[in-house]
Design a protein around this motif. Structure first.
Motif, PDB file in Angstrom:
ATOM      1  N   TYR A  33      67.083  39.989  23.398  1.00 46.91           N
ATOM      2  CA  TYR A  33      66.790  38.729  24.080  1.00 46.91           C
ATOM      3  C   TYR A  33      65.346  38.723  24.600  1.00 46.91           C
ATOM      4  O   TYR A  33      64.642  37.719  24.481  1.00 46.91           O
ATOM      5  N   THR A  34      64.911  39.836  25.156  1.00 53.47           N
ATOM      6  CA  THR A  34      63.547  39.925  25.693  1.00 53.47           C
ATOM      7  C   THR A  34      62.511  39.703  24.593  1.00 53.47           C
ATOM      8  O   THR A  34      61.555  38.951  24.780  1.00 53.47           O
ATOM      9  N   ILE A  35      62.704  40.354  23.466  1.00 54.17           N
ATOM     10  CA  ILE A  35      61.783  40.165  22.340  1.00 54.17           C
ATOM     11  C   ILE A  35      61.776  38.694  21.930  1.00 54.17           C
ATOM     12  O   ILE A  35      60.718  38.084  21.773  1.00 54.17           O
ATOM     13  N   ALA A  36      62.962  38.132  21.772  1.00 53.77           N
ATOM     14  CA  ALA A  36      63.072  36.736  21.346  1.00 53.77           C
ATOM     15  C   ALA A  36      62.414  35.801  22.353  1.00 53.77           C
ATOM     16  O   ALA A  36      61.626  34.927  21.976  1.00 53.77           O
ATOM     17  N   PHE A  37      62.696  36.004  23.633  1.00 56.09           N
ATOM     18  CA  PHE A  37      62.149  35.103  24.652  1.00 56.09           C
ATOM     19  C   PHE A  37      60.628  35.208  24.735  1.00 56.09           C
ATOM     20  O   PHE A  37      59.933  34.205  24.869  1.00 56.09           O
ATOM     21  N   ARG A  38      60.102  36.411  24.645  1.00 56.67           N
ATOM     22  CA  ARG A  38      58.654  36.584  24.705  1.00 56.67           C
ATOM     23  C   ARG A  38      57.967  35.842  23.561  1.00 56.67           C
ATOM     24  O   ARG A  38      56.842  35.392  23.696  1.00 56.67           O
ATOM     25  N   MET A  39      58.656  35.719  22.460  1.00 58.28           N
ATOM     26  CA  MET A  39      58.050  35.084  21.294  1.00 58.28           C
ATOM     27  C   MET A  39      58.326  33.577  21.238  1.00 58.28           C
ATOM     28  O   MET A  39      57.416  32.800  20.980  1.00 58.28           O
ATOM     29  N   VAL A  40      59.560  33.153  21.486  1.00 56.96           N
ATOM     30  CA  VAL A  40      59.895  31.736  21.328  1.00 56.96           C
ATOM     31  C   VAL A  40      59.731  30.940  22.618  1.00 56.96           C
ATOM     32  O   VAL A  40      59.672  29.718  22.587  1.00 56.96           O
ATOM     33  N   GLU A  48      69.656  31.621  20.923  1.00 60.48           N
ATOM     34  CA  GLU A  48      69.992  31.327  19.527  1.00 60.48           C
ATOM     35  C   GLU A  48      69.480  32.431  18.602  1.00 60.48           C
ATOM     36  O   GLU A  48      70.206  32.912  17.719  1.00 60.48           O
ATOM     37  N   VAL A  49      68.229  32.851  18.821  1.00 58.83           N
ATOM     38  CA  VAL A  49      67.655  33.927  18.007  1.00 58.83           C
ATOM     39  C   VAL A  49      68.463  35.209  18.192  1.00 58.83           C
ATOM     40  O   VAL A  49      68.782  35.894  17.219  1.00 58.83           O
ATOM     41  N   SER A  50      68.815  35.527  19.423  1.00 58.30           N
ATOM     42  CA  SER A  50      69.583  36.746  19.706  1.00 58.30           C
ATOM     43  C   SER A  50      70.922  36.734  18.979  1.00 58.30           C
ATOM     44  O   SER A  50      71.324  37.742  18.384  1.00 58.30           O
ATOM     45  N   TYR A  79      62.289  40.770  15.787  1.00 58.79           N
ATOM     46  CA  TYR A  79      60.902  40.321  15.644  1.00 58.79           C
ATOM     47  C   TYR A  79      60.788  39.317  14.491  1.00 58.79           C
ATOM     48  O   TYR A  79      60.235  38.231  14.650  1.00 58.79           O
ATOM     49  N   ASN A  80      61.335  39.671  13.340  1.00 57.43           N
ATOM     50  CA  ASN A  80      61.239  38.792  12.167  1.00 57.43           C
ATOM     51  C   ASN A  80      62.023  37.502  12.364  1.00 57.43           C
ATOM     52  O   ASN A  80      61.570  36.429  11.963  1.00 57.43           O
ATOM     53  N   ARG A  81      63.190  37.590  12.989  1.00 56.32           N
ATOM     54  CA  ARG A  81      63.986  36.370  13.229  1.00 56.32           C
ATOM     55  C   ARG A  81      63.261  35.446  14.195  1.00 56.32           C
ATOM     56  O   ARG A  81      63.272  34.226  14.023  1.00 56.32           O
ATOM     57  N   ALA A  82      62.613  35.995  15.223  1.00 53.26           N
ATOM     58  CA  ALA A  82      61.844  35.167  16.165  1.00 53.26           C
ATOM     59  C   ALA A  82      60.665  34.503  15.452  1.00 53.26           C
ATOM     60  O   ALA A  82      60.377  33.325  15.678  1.00 53.26           O
ATOM     61  N   LEU A  83      59.989  35.248  14.582  1.00 58.41           N
ATOM     62  CA  LEU A  83      58.893  34.657  13.804  1.00 58.41           C
ATOM     63  C   LEU A  83      59.415  33.526  12.915  1.00 58.41           C
ATOM     64  O   LEU A  83      58.788  32.462  12.831  1.00 58.41           O
ATOM     65  N   SER A 132      49.235  34.746  21.224  1.00 55.63           N
ATOM     66  CA  SER A 132      50.054  34.381  20.067  1.00 55.63           C
ATOM     67  C   SER A 132      51.399  35.094  20.192  1.00 55.63           C
ATOM     68  O   SER A 132      51.482  36.155  20.825  1.00 55.63           O
ATOM     69  N   PRO A 133      52.449  34.548  19.597  1.00 55.44           N
ATOM     70  CA  PRO A 133      53.756  35.217  19.680  1.00 55.44           C
ATOM     71  C   PRO A 133      53.712  36.658  19.169  1.00 55.44           C
ATOM     72  O   PRO A 133      54.345  37.540  19.750  1.00 55.44           O
ATOM     73  N   GLN A 134      52.961  36.909  18.104  1.00 55.52           N
ATOM     74  CA  GLN A 134      52.886  38.267  17.567  1.00 55.52           C
ATOM     75  C   GLN A 134      52.187  39.206  18.556  1.00 55.52           C
ATOM     76  O   GLN A 134      52.643  40.325  18.778  1.00 55.52           O
ATOM     77  N   ASP A 135      51.079  38.757  19.155  1.00 56.95           N
ATOM     78  CA  ASP A 135      50.370  39.599  20.117  1.00 56.95           C
ATOM     79  C   ASP A 135      51.194  39.794  21.391  1.00 56.95           C
ATOM     80  O   ASP A 135      51.199  40.880  21.972  1.00 56.95           O
ATOM     81  N   ASN A 136      51.898  38.754  21.795  1.00 60.71           N
ATOM     82  CA  ASN A 136      52.786  38.862  22.943  1.00 60.71           C
ATOM     83  C   ASN A 136      53.844  39.923  22.669  1.00 60.71           C
ATOM     84  O   ASN A 136      54.103  40.785  23.509  1.00 60.71           O
ATOM     85  N   ALA A 137      54.429  39.886  21.478  1.00 54.17           N
ATOM     86  CA  ALA A 137      55.455  40.878  21.118  1.00 54.17           C
ATOM     87  C   ALA A 137      54.872  42.289  21.111  1.00 54.17           C
ATOM     88  O   ALA A 137      55.509  43.228  21.601  1.00 54.17           O
ATOM     89  N   LEU A 138      53.667  42.450  20.569  1.00 56.71           N
ATOM     90  CA  LEU A 138      53.035  43.776  20.562  1.00 56.71           C
ATOM     91  C   LEU A 138      52.850  44.297  21.986  1.00 56.71           C
ATOM     92  O   LEU A 138      53.094  45.478  22.261  1.00 56.71           O
ATOM     93  N   MET A 139      52.405  43.418  22.880  1.00 58.14           N
ATOM     94  CA  MET A 139      52.211  43.814  24.283  1.00 58.14           C
ATOM     95  C   MET A 139      53.547  44.235  24.905  1.00 58.14           C
ATOM     96  O   MET A 139      53.625  45.241  25.613  1.00 58.14           O
ATOM     97  N   VAL A 140      54.606  43.482  24.631  1.00 56.45           N
ATOM     98  CA  VAL A 140      55.929  43.809  25.170  1.00 56.45           C
ATOM     99  C   VAL A 140      56.402  45.149  24.625  1.00 56.45           C
ATOM    100  O   VAL A 140      56.850  46.014  25.380  1.00 56.45           O
ATOM    101  N   PHE A 141      56.296  45.323  23.309  1.00 58.39           N
ATOM    102  CA  PHE A 141      56.739  46.577  22.704  1.00 58.39           C
ATOM    103  C   PHE A 141      55.990  47.772  23.307  1.00 58.39           C
ATOM    104  O   PHE A 141      56.597  48.780  23.652  1.00 58.39           O
ATOM    105  N   PHE A 142      54.671  47.651  23.435  1.00 55.61           N
ATOM    106  CA  PHE A 142      53.856  48.792  23.851  1.00 55.61           C
ATOM    107  C   PHE A 142      53.917  49.031  25.360  1.00 55.61           C
ATOM    108  O   PHE A 142      54.127  50.155  25.810  1.00 55.61           O
ATOM    109  N   TYR A 143      53.748  47.973  26.155  1.00 53.66           N
ATOM    110  CA  TYR A 143      53.619  48.171  27.600  1.00 53.66           C
ATOM    111  C   TYR A 143      54.942  48.070  28.360  1.00 53.66           C
ATOM    112  O   TYR A 143      55.132  48.767  29.351  1.00 53.66           O
ATOM    113  N   PHE A 144      55.840  47.203  27.927  1.00 44.62           N
ATOM    114  CA  PHE A 144      57.084  47.035  28.666  1.00 44.62           C
ATOM    115  C   PHE A 144      58.204  47.913  28.111  1.00 44.62           C
ATOM    116  O   PHE A 144      58.968  48.485  28.868  1.00 44.62           O
TER     117      PHE A 144
END
Length: 193
Positions: A33-40, A48-50, A79-83, A132-144
């Motif tokens: 859900y966190t990945i999806a929300f950060r992106m969408v 829905e994505v989750s 990640y791919n489903r959110a994209l 961007s959603p992709q950069d947001n996701a990268l930040m979440v993956f790496f820092y959070f």
């Protein structure tokens, strides 16, 4: 749960155990859900994505190659489903900001500091949403989520060096956005962490 426990649950699921799938969903639902929300950027869309992610996982679990961690495979699907969701709903994405109700009661210093901290968090969240959603996701993956560059690379199919560059540029962009919204003192406060 460890990787071995994930493997045990996967085996049970493949053998038809519905409860095992519920356990797997329970373990990973927050992260998906966190990945999806950060992106969408919308709760309804993230839900829905989750749901789509876990349906996809259930349908394709037999295709999971046990050479990598289950969580990496799952995060890649999320990640791919959110994209995909972003691509199909480009015009309908809206950013919703949380609001706070004001109380008529007098506030003491500790409560005021709490509101100030929450206000700072909202500003940072809003700044992250401007990436961007992709950069947001990268930040979440790496820092959070504190995933390694190698794990992020497996999820996003972006080379590790490219991830480093994107993280660096995202940090710069985030600092630029925050500098317009926060005082220098507040930015320094976040820089010390």
């Amino acid at each position: 749960m460890s990787t071995n426990q994930d493997q045990r649950l996967i085996k049970l699921i493949l053998d038809g155990n519905v409860d095992a799938f519920a356990q797997l969903v329970e373990k990973y639902k927050h992260m998906v859900y966190t990945i999806a929300f950060r992106m969408v950027k919308r709760h309804e869309d993230a839900e829905e994505v989750s749901q789509d992610v876990f349906l996809n996982v259930h349908k394709n679990l037999r295709k999971f190659k046990k050479q990598s961690k289950f969580s990496s495979w799952l995060y890649r699907i999320a990640y791919n489903r959110a994209l995909d969701h972003l691509k199909s709903n480009r015009n309908s994405i809206m950013v919703a900001m949380d609001s706070y109700e004001k109380s008529n009661e007098p506030l003491d210093d500790e409560i005021i500091r709490g509101f100030e901290l929450e206000d700072r968090k909202m500003v940072v969240k809003d700044a992250l949403r401007q990436l961007s959603p992709q950069d947001n996701a990268l930040m979440v993956f790496f820092y959070f989520e504190e995933l390694s560059l190698k794990e992020i690379s497996k999820i996003t199919e972006i080379k590790e060096n490219a991830i480093k560059v994107r993280l660096y540029r995202s940090r710069q962009r985030l600092a630029e956005i925050l500098s317009k919204k926060m005082t220098t003192e507040t930015i320094k406060c976040y820089g010390k962490r």
